[in-house]
Design an enzyme around this catalytic site. Structure first.
Site, PDB file in Angstrom:
ATOM      1  N   ASP A   1      28.057  41.073  32.417  1.00  0.00           N
ATOM      2  CA  ASP A   1      26.787  40.677  33.036  1.00  0.00           C
ATOM      3  C   ASP A   1      26.886  40.611  34.563  1.00  0.00           C
ATOM      4  O   ASP A   1      27.961  40.430  35.129  1.00  0.00           O
ATOM      5  CB  ASP A   1      26.370  39.307  32.488  1.00  0.00           C
ATOM      6  CG  ASP A   1      24.894  39.039  32.705  1.00  0.00           C
ATOM      7  OD1 ASP A   1      24.129  40.003  32.920  1.00  0.00           O
ATOM      8  OD2 ASP A   1      24.502  37.868  32.680  1.00  0.00           O
TER       9      ASP A   1
ATOM     10  N   ASN B   1      25.543  43.025  36.716  1.00  0.00           N
ATOM     11  CA  ASN B   1      25.489  44.332  37.405  1.00  0.00           C
ATOM     12  C   ASN B   1      24.236  44.431  38.280  1.00  0.00           C
ATOM     13  O   ASN B   1      24.299  44.900  39.416  1.00  0.00           O
ATOM     14  CB  ASN B   1      25.451  45.479  36.400  1.00  0.00           C
ATOM     15  CG  ASN B   1      26.694  45.545  35.555  1.00  0.00           C
ATOM     16  OD1 ASN B   1      27.723  44.997  35.915  1.00  0.00           O
ATOM     17  ND2 ASN B   1      26.604  46.220  34.421  1.00  0.00           N
ATOM     18  N   GLY B   2      23.101  44.017  37.713  1.00  0.00           N
ATOM     19  CA  GLY B   2      21.830  44.099  38.430  1.00  0.00           C
ATOM     20  C   GLY B   2      21.855  43.226  39.679  1.00  0.00           C
ATOM     21  O   GLY B   2      21.471  43.659  40.771  1.00  0.00           O
TER      22      GLY B   2
ATOM     23  N   TRP C   1      24.446  42.118  41.295  1.00  0.00           N
ATOM     24  CA  TRP C   1      25.431  42.676  42.249  1.00  0.00           C
ATOM     25  C   TRP C   1      24.752  43.740  43.107  1.00  0.00           C
ATOM     26  O   TRP C   1      24.924  43.770  44.330  1.00  0.00           O
ATOM     27  CB  TRP C   1      26.593  43.279  41.461  1.00  0.00           C
ATOM     28  CG  TRP C   1      27.699  43.852  42.293  1.00  0.00           C
ATOM     29  CD1 TRP C   1      28.837  43.212  42.697  1.00  0.00           C
ATOM     30  CD2 TRP C   1      27.774  45.191  42.822  1.00  0.00           C
ATOM     31  NE1 TRP C   1      29.612  44.068  43.445  1.00  0.00           N
ATOM     32  CE2 TRP C   1      28.987  45.288  43.545  1.00  0.00           C
ATOM     33  CE3 TRP C   1      26.947  46.313  42.754  1.00  0.00           C
ATOM     34  CZ2 TRP C   1      29.389  46.465  44.189  1.00  0.00           C
ATOM     35  CZ3 TRP C   1      27.337  47.475  43.408  1.00  0.00           C
ATOM     36  CH2 TRP C   1      28.548  47.546  44.105  1.00  0.00           C
TER      37      TRP C   1
ATOM     38  N   ARG D   1      19.439  48.857  40.708  1.00  0.00           N
ATOM     39  CA  ARG D   1      20.219  48.181  39.651  1.00  0.00           C
ATOM     40  C   ARG D   1      21.212  49.128  38.973  1.00  0.00           C
ATOM     41  O   ARG D   1      22.294  48.715  38.554  1.00  0.00           O
ATOM     42  CB  ARG D   1      19.271  47.612  38.588  1.00  0.00           C
ATOM     43  CG  ARG D   1      18.399  46.470  39.073  1.00  0.00           C
ATOM     44  CD  ARG D   1      17.399  46.064  37.987  1.00  0.00           C
ATOM     45  NE  ARG D   1      18.066  45.755  36.737  1.00  0.00           N
ATOM     46  CZ  ARG D   1      18.653  44.580  36.461  1.00  0.00           C
ATOM     47  NH1 ARG D   1      18.619  43.608  37.345  1.00  0.00           N
ATOM     48  NH2 ARG D   1      19.243  44.378  35.308  1.00  0.00           N
TER      49      ARG D   1
ATOM     50  N   SER E   1      22.689  46.265  24.495  1.00  0.00           N
ATOM     51  CA  SER E   1      22.272  45.403  23.382  1.00  0.00           C
ATOM     52  C   SER E   1      20.942  45.886  22.791  1.00  0.00           C
ATOM     53  O   SER E   1      20.208  46.645  23.436  1.00  0.00           O
ATOM     54  CB  SER E   1      22.113  43.961  23.874  1.00  0.00           C
ATOM     55  OG  SER E   1      20.911  43.831  24.610  1.00  0.00           O
ATOM     56  N   THR E   2      20.645  45.405  21.597  1.00  0.00           N
ATOM     57  CA  THR E   2      19.361  45.745  20.971  1.00  0.00           C
ATOM     58  C   THR E   2      18.206  45.230  21.840  1.00  0.00           C
ATOM     59  O   THR E   2      17.110  45.784  21.800  1.00  0.00           O
ATOM     60  CB  THR E   2      19.268  45.147  19.549  1.00  0.00           C
ATOM     61  OG1 THR E   2      19.703  43.778  19.600  1.00  0.00           O
ATOM     62  CG2 THR E   2      20.153  45.884  18.569  1.00  0.00           C
TER      63      THR E   2
ATOM     64  N   ASN F   1      18.274  45.275  25.140  1.00  0.00           N
ATOM     65  CA  ASN F   1      18.199  46.071  26.383  1.00  0.00           C
ATOM     66  C   ASN F   1      17.151  47.190  26.325  1.00  0.00           C
ATOM     67  O   ASN F   1      16.762  47.735  27.358  1.00  0.00           O
ATOM     68  CB  ASN F   1      19.568  46.670  26.756  1.00  0.00           C
ATOM     69  CG  ASN F   1      20.561  45.646  27.244  1.00  0.00           C
ATOM     70  OD1 ASN F   1      21.771  45.811  27.098  1.00  0.00           O
ATOM     71  ND2 ASN F   1      20.090  44.565  27.849  1.00  0.00           N
TER      72      ASN F   1
ATOM     73  N   ARG G   1      14.115  47.045  28.702  1.00  0.00           N
ATOM     74  CA  ARG G   1      14.205  47.306  30.153  1.00  0.00           C
ATOM     75  C   ARG G   1      13.404  48.562  30.502  1.00  0.00           C
ATOM     76  O   ARG G   1      13.082  49.368  29.627  1.00  0.00           O
ATOM     77  CB  ARG G   1      15.660  47.478  30.549  1.00  0.00           C
ATOM     78  CG  ARG G   1      16.406  46.177  30.347  1.00  0.00           C
ATOM     79  CD  ARG G   1      17.752  46.190  30.981  1.00  0.00           C
ATOM     80  NE  ARG G   1      18.348  44.880  30.804  1.00  0.00           N
ATOM     81  CZ  ARG G   1      19.334  44.399  31.526  1.00  0.00           C
ATOM     82  NH1 ARG G   1      19.877  45.126  32.476  1.00  0.00           N
ATOM     83  NH2 ARG G   1      19.813  43.190  31.305  1.00  0.00           N
TER      84      ARG G   1
ATOM     85  N   GLU H   1      37.151  30.810  22.306  1.00  0.00           N
ATOM     86  CA  GLU H   1      37.098  29.992  23.520  1.00  0.00           C
ATOM     87  C   GLU H   1      36.238  30.747  24.527  1.00  0.00           C
ATOM     88  O   GLU H   1      36.369  31.961  24.688  1.00  0.00           O
ATOM     89  CB  GLU H   1      38.511  29.791  24.091  1.00  0.00           C
ATOM     90  CG  GLU H   1      39.440  29.022  23.182  1.00  0.00           C
ATOM     91  CD  GLU H   1      39.079  27.533  23.084  1.00  0.00           C
ATOM     92  OE1 GLU H   1      38.499  26.988  24.030  1.00  0.00           O
ATOM     93  OE2 GLU H   1      39.391  26.937  22.033  1.00  0.00           O
TER      94      GLU H   1
HETATM   95  C1  FPP Z   1      24.251  43.535  32.101  1.00  0.00           C
HETATM   96  O1  FPP Z   1      23.998  43.343  33.477  1.00  0.00           O
HETATM   97  C2  FPP Z   1      24.894  44.843  31.855  1.00  0.00           C
HETATM   98  C3  FPP Z   1      24.391  45.823  31.079  1.00  0.00           C
HETATM   99  C4  FPP Z   1      23.126  45.696  30.358  1.00  0.00           C
HETATM  100  C5  FPP Z   1      25.078  47.137  30.926  1.00  0.00           C
HETATM  101  C6  FPP Z   1      26.580  47.112  30.964  1.00  0.00           C
HETATM  102  C7  FPP Z   1      27.085  48.510  30.821  1.00  0.00           C
HETATM  103  C8  FPP Z   1      28.026  49.053  31.589  1.00  0.00           C
HETATM  104  C9  FPP Z   1      28.723  48.314  32.656  1.00  0.00           C
HETATM  105  C10 FPP Z   1      28.438  50.460  31.316  1.00  0.00           C
HETATM  106  C11 FPP Z   1      29.873  50.464  30.892  1.00  0.00           C
HETATM  107  C12 FPP Z   1      30.167  51.635  30.115  1.00  0.00           C
HETATM  108  C13 FPP Z   1      31.296  51.796  29.373  1.00  0.00           C
HETATM  109  C14 FPP Z   1      31.465  53.035  28.568  1.00  0.00           C
HETATM  110  C15 FPP Z   1      32.363  50.774  29.293  1.00  0.00           C
HETATM  111  P1  FPP Z   1      22.526  43.004  33.944  1.00  0.00           P
HETATM  112  O2  FPP Z   1      21.837  44.282  34.242  1.00  0.00           O
HETATM  113  O3  FPP Z   1      21.870  42.137  32.909  1.00  0.00           O
HETATM  114  O4  FPP Z   1      22.779  42.200  35.258  1.00  0.00           O
HETATM  115  P2  FPP Z   1      21.871  41.009  35.832  1.00  0.00           P
HETATM  116  O5  FPP Z   1      22.026  39.851  34.885  1.00  0.00           O
HETATM  117  O6  FPP Z   1      22.488  40.743  37.151  1.00  0.00           O
HETATM  118  O7  FPP Z   1      20.480  41.545  35.921  1.00  0.00           O
END
Ligand code: FPP
Length: 241
Positions: free
Chosen positions: A17, A19-20, A22, A30, A62-63, A65, A68, A204
């Site tokens: 979690d 990525n967005g 960041w 995003r 996830s199901t 996602n 989005r 844990e």
């Molecule tokens: C949640 O961050 C992340 C995801 C929904 C996607 C994660 C997928 C990857 C990192 C691709 C990896 C691929 C492989 C093959 C390992 P978010 O978008 O919910 O972040 P936020 O909470 O900051 O909005």
């Protein structure tokens, strides 16, 4: 007194979690955060393998996602597909076996083919297991198991009175996975988000404040050190020292 004993968890699961957030902090799209998240996943898999972890689970899609924006969903599908194709060689070099937890329906054909071909190409690898969770929901996984069990009862293959927790475990997407010992969540949120609900019964929980794209091996070491200090009781009493 020496250093505290380090206990390596058998199965480490990660909700990737943040990525967005960041990306947004940097004024980027995003999807740039997801791209960086992919490299963080690679660092994590290497670090876990180096430390002797037997199995890792990554929550890639996830199901939930699907809700989005279409462009973000498409970017994630392409990213996961690209990562599988690009990492196959390294997975094999490190003897890693890929398995997939998630619903088979609804994914683009190219991603489904990439998942199936990577599973096939790594099936003989005897090292760490990488459980990639794509189109995954914990409730859907348990419902799917219940459906299969009900069908077996209806067909007279299974006695309803004999359904036990082990019966559910045997009907999950990847039945042979060990239970999750350590669940890591970057990004600071204290939520399970429908991830491996059956398998985390006694896991844990370790929450990192940093976002997933900032993951480094040191984060895993800190999580394992914390895990090693906890006294797991599985609902019983503490073991005698
Ligand atoms: C949640 O961050 C992340 C995801 C929904 C996607 C994660 C997928 C990857 C990192 C691709 C990896 C691929 C492989 C093959 C390992 P978010 O978008 O919910 O972040 P936020 O909470 O900051 O909005």
């Amino acid at each position: 007194m020496g250093d505290a004993e380090i206990i390596i968890p058998r199965h480490v699961a990660v909700v990737m979690d943040g990525n967005g957030r960041w990306a947004e902090e940097r004024g980027l799209d995003r999807t740039e955060g997801h791209r960086e998240g992919r490299y963080a996943a690679r660092r994590f898999v290497r670090a876990a393998d180096d430390r002797g972890v037997e199995c890792v689970s990554l929550y890639a899609f996830s199901t939930e996602n699907w809700a989005r924006p279409e462009t973000e969903v498409e970017a994630l599908m392409t990213l996961i597909e690209g990562a599988l194709l690009a990492e196959l060689e390294e997975l094999c070099q490190h003897d890693v076996r890929l398995v997939w937890s998630g619903g088979r329906e609804g994914l683009p054909g190219a991603l489904r083919r990439a998942l199936n071909s990577t599973i096939e190409a790594t099936a003989g690898n005897a090292g760490m297991v990488l459980n990639l969770c794509v189109n995954y929901g914990g409730q859907a996984e348990i419902a799917e198991a219940a459906k299969q069990i009900a069908q077996k009862v209806r067909a007279g293959e299974l006695d309803a009175d004999e359904v036990a927790p082990e019966t559910i475990s045997a009907h999950l997407y990847v039945p042979e996975l060990p239970p999750v010992d350590l669940l890591i969540r970057p990004g600071g949120d204290l939520r399970v988000s429908n991830f491996l609900l059956w398998q985390i019964a006694y896991a844990e929980f370790y929450v990192m404040e940093d976002f997933w794209p900032d993951f480094q091996a040191e984060h895993l070491d800190a999580a394992i050190a914390d895990y090693s200090r906890r006294r797991r009781r599985f609902g019983g009493l503490p073991l005698e020292e």
